[in-house]
Motif scaffolding. Structure first.
Motif, short mmCIF file in Angstrom:
data_model
loop_
_atom_site.label_atom_id
_atom_site.label_comp_id
_atom_site.label_asym_id
_atom_site.label_seq_id
_atom_site.Cartn_x
_atom_site.Cartn_y
_atom_site.Cartn_z
N GLY A 239 0.84 -1.19 0.00
CA GLY A 239 0.00 0.00 0.00
C GLY A 239 0.88 1.25 0.00
N ARG A 240 0.53 2.19 0.86
CA ARG A 240 1.34 3.41 1.02
C ARG A 240 2.00 3.45 2.40
NH1 ARG A 240 1.09 7.66 -2.20
NH2 ARG A 240 1.25 9.11 -0.43
N LYS A 241 2.22 2.25 2.96
CA LYS A 241 2.80 2.19 4.31
C LYS A 241 4.23 2.71 4.32
CE LYS A 241 1.58 -2.15 4.51
NZ LYS A 241 1.33 -3.56 4.93
N ARG A 245 9.14 4.26 10.07
CA ARG A 245 9.06 5.66 10.52
C ARG A 245 7.60 6.04 10.69
NH1 ARG A 245 12.50 7.60 5.67
NH2 ARG A 245 13.39 5.62 6.31
N GLU A 246 7.39 7.08 11.45
CA GLU A 246 6.03 7.52 11.76
C GLU A 246 5.53 8.59 10.81
OE1 GLU A 246 4.13 6.09 14.04
OE2 GLU A 246 5.79 4.71 14.48
N ALA A 247 6.46 9.28 10.14
CA ALA A 247 6.06 10.37 9.26
C ALA A 247 7.02 10.46 8.08
CB ALA A 247 6.04 11.69 10.03
N LYS A 248 6.58 11.12 7.04
CA LYS A 248 7.44 11.33 5.87
C LYS A 248 8.63 12.20 6.25
CE LYS A 248 3.37 11.36 2.84
NZ LYS A 248 2.34 11.49 3.91
N THR A 249 9.76 11.94 5.60
CA THR A 249 10.98 12.70 5.93
C THR A 249 11.10 13.98 5.12
OG1 THR A 249 12.29 11.55 4.23
CG2 THR A 249 12.20 10.54 6.43
N PHE A 250 10.28 14.16 4.10
CA PHE A 250 10.39 15.28 3.16
C PHE A 250 11.80 15.31 2.55
CE2 PHE A 250 6.69 16.27 5.63
CZ PHE A 250 5.81 16.76 4.67
N GLY A 251 12.25 14.09 2.20
CA GLY A 251 13.54 13.92 1.52
C GLY A 251 13.42 12.78 0.54
N ALA A 254 14.15 6.16 1.45
CA ALA A 254 13.04 5.25 1.15
C ALA A 254 11.95 5.41 2.19
CB ALA A 254 13.54 3.81 1.11
N ASP A 255 11.10 6.42 2.02
CA ASP A 255 10.01 6.65 2.96
C ASP A 255 9.00 5.51 2.95
OD1 ASP A 255 10.93 9.00 3.97
OD2 ASP A 255 9.44 10.29 3.03
N PHE A 256 8.71 4.98 1.77
CA PHE A 256 7.66 3.98 1.62
C PHE A 256 8.25 2.57 1.61
CE2 PHE A 256 5.95 7.82 -0.34
CZ PHE A 256 4.71 7.92 0.30
N GLN A 257 7.48 1.64 2.15
CA GLN A 257 7.94 0.25 2.21
C GLN A 257 8.24 -0.31 0.82
OE1 GLN A 257 5.32 -2.30 4.43
NE2 GLN A 257 5.60 -1.18 6.36
N VAL A 258 7.44 0.08 -0.17
CA VAL A 258 7.66 -0.44 -1.52
C VAL A 258 8.99 0.05 -2.08
CG1 VAL A 258 6.41 1.41 -2.73
CG2 VAL A 258 6.57 -0.88 -3.75
N GLU A 259 9.40 1.26 -1.71
CA GLU A 259 10.70 1.76 -2.15
C GLU A 259 11.83 0.93 -1.54
OE1 GLU A 259 10.37 6.53 -2.67
OE2 GLU A 259 9.99 5.77 -0.64
N SER A 260 11.72 0.67 -0.25
CA SER A 260 12.73 -0.12 0.44
C SER A 260 12.81 -1.53 -0.14
CB SER A 260 12.41 -0.18 1.94
OG SER A 260 13.37 -0.94 2.63
#
Length: 373
Positions: A239-241, A245-251, A254-260
């Motif tokens: 999904g968009r999990k 982390r609890e919040a977006k880093t604005f960087g 890999a904020d999203f699990q799918v990116e990682s």
């Protein structure tokens, strides 16, 4: 250090050749790395050739010597399993052009004593099949009870039936196609350009330095891996999990699990695969057009074959969708070839053929056993 030293492991035979390639080159000698499971029957009639996909290898049912992971189809191949090694003599060969021991761009060019690199001749799926035929000759296998493959392995199974019709009794073609589409070629080109844009690629000459283009190859793998999945599967799994982390880093971490997940896929891939091999094998897949090889009519590819065929697709596979399998089936019907076809339901997209699927297991096991009667 040559690519062979880094990647080539397991059983290997050197055959004198020459092997005439579709591109007109005579290749000699030819190394083929392979694994076998089970025992060849006295009459030689129980041999099953399993053909691997783009990034697969010969370790279909045995531990991978580099990663330590189980064989890529160990759920399908083994004692009492659908491809039953108590009944069948199972062979899996590393394809020509790959990097797990078979002759490819990482191998030593006998004319120079250095790795081939981009001097290696461009190859085709049919060239891979001809190399496998040399291996079967060496092993004393005149005729196959069956040839089985998914994805690029399915292309090889089709090519086997068309190229050596007298040597194939049955063919199982899973999640595959008889020709690469413009979309397939486009995705491969993105991957190849990612590899070649990496400065460490160095025109394909990176073996001596021991510094391969891992960044480019990782990106290529990430892009390709998306095509192996389905939107529904990605949504259900990630999904968009956010990732740890609890919040977006604005960087741009890999904020999203799918990116990682994709980054992990890319990083783990470069430890077991050669960048030049990736270029060569994807090009072979792009060139694949079985109808083109037989006067422009796909049915012509199967007119000399007496084999039974089993064709399987998955409803969420958008890389090689069911329409591609139906085109194969229509051609087989036109050639009057005995054919079974099923579209299986799975949320996992193209990769479904590699994952646990009881229906697929029943299909393959039943089809192979029926041929023993």
């Amino acid at each position: 250090m040559s690519g062979d030293a880094r990647f080539g492991l397991g059983r290997k035979v050197t055959l004198p050749g020459p092997l005439r390639l579709d591109g007109g080159v005579l290749l000699s000698p030819v190394d083929i790395a392979y694994e076998t499971y089970g025992a060849l029957a006295p009459d030689g009639g129980n041999a099953v050739l399993v053909c691997h996909a783009l990034t697969g290898d010969q370790h279909v049912a045995s531990e991978h010597p580099r990663t330590g992971k189980p064989g890529w189809w160990s759920r399908m191949v083994g004692p009492g399993k659908p491809i039953d090694t108590d009944r069948f003599f199972v062979i899996c060969a590393n394809v020509l052009g790959s990097c797990m021991g078979s002759t490819g761009p990482a191998s030593t060019n006998p004319a120079t004593g250095r790795p081939w690199g981009m001097g290696f001749p461009v190859i085709t799926i049919r060239d891979m099949v001809r190399a496998q035929a040399l291996l079967l000759d060496h092993l004393g296998v005149a005729r196959l009870h069956a040839v089985v493959g998914g994805s690029m392995g399915g292309m090889q199974a089709l090519s086997w039936a068309a190229t050596f019709p007298d040597r194939v009794t049955a063919a199982v073609v899973i999640a595959s196609t008889a020709r690469h589409s413009a979309q397939n070629i486009a995705f491969h080109e993105v991957g190849r350009q990612a590899v070649m844009a990496d400065p460490r690629w160095n025109g394909g000459d990176y073996y001596a330095a021991g510094d391969p283009p891992t960044a480019g190859l990782a990106v290529a793998r990430m892009a390709a891996h998306i095509t192996y999945l389905s939107e529904a599967g990605l949504t259900a799994k990630f999904g968009r999990k956010l990732q740890a982390r609890e919040a977006k880093t604005f960087g741009f971490d890999a904020d999203f699990q799918v990116e990682s997940y994709l980054r992990h896929q890319g990083i783990s891939f470069v430890d077991r695969f050669d960048a030049n091999s990736y270029l060569y094998i994807t090009r072979a897949m792009d060139y694949f057009d079985l109808a083109e090889e037989h006067g422009g009519l796909l049915a012509n590819a199967f007119r000399a074959s007496k084999a039974r065929f089993c064709v399987v697709s998955f409803d969420t596979d958008w890389l090689y969708p069911t329409a591609d399998s139906r085109a194969i089936v229509h051609a087989l019907n036109a050639a009057a070839a005995p054919t079974s076809f099923v579209e299986l339901s799975s949320p996992f997209g193209h990769d479904a053929f590699l994952l646990e699927n009881p229906e697929l297991s029943r299909m393959i096991g039943g089809f192979l056993r029926a041929g023993e009667r």
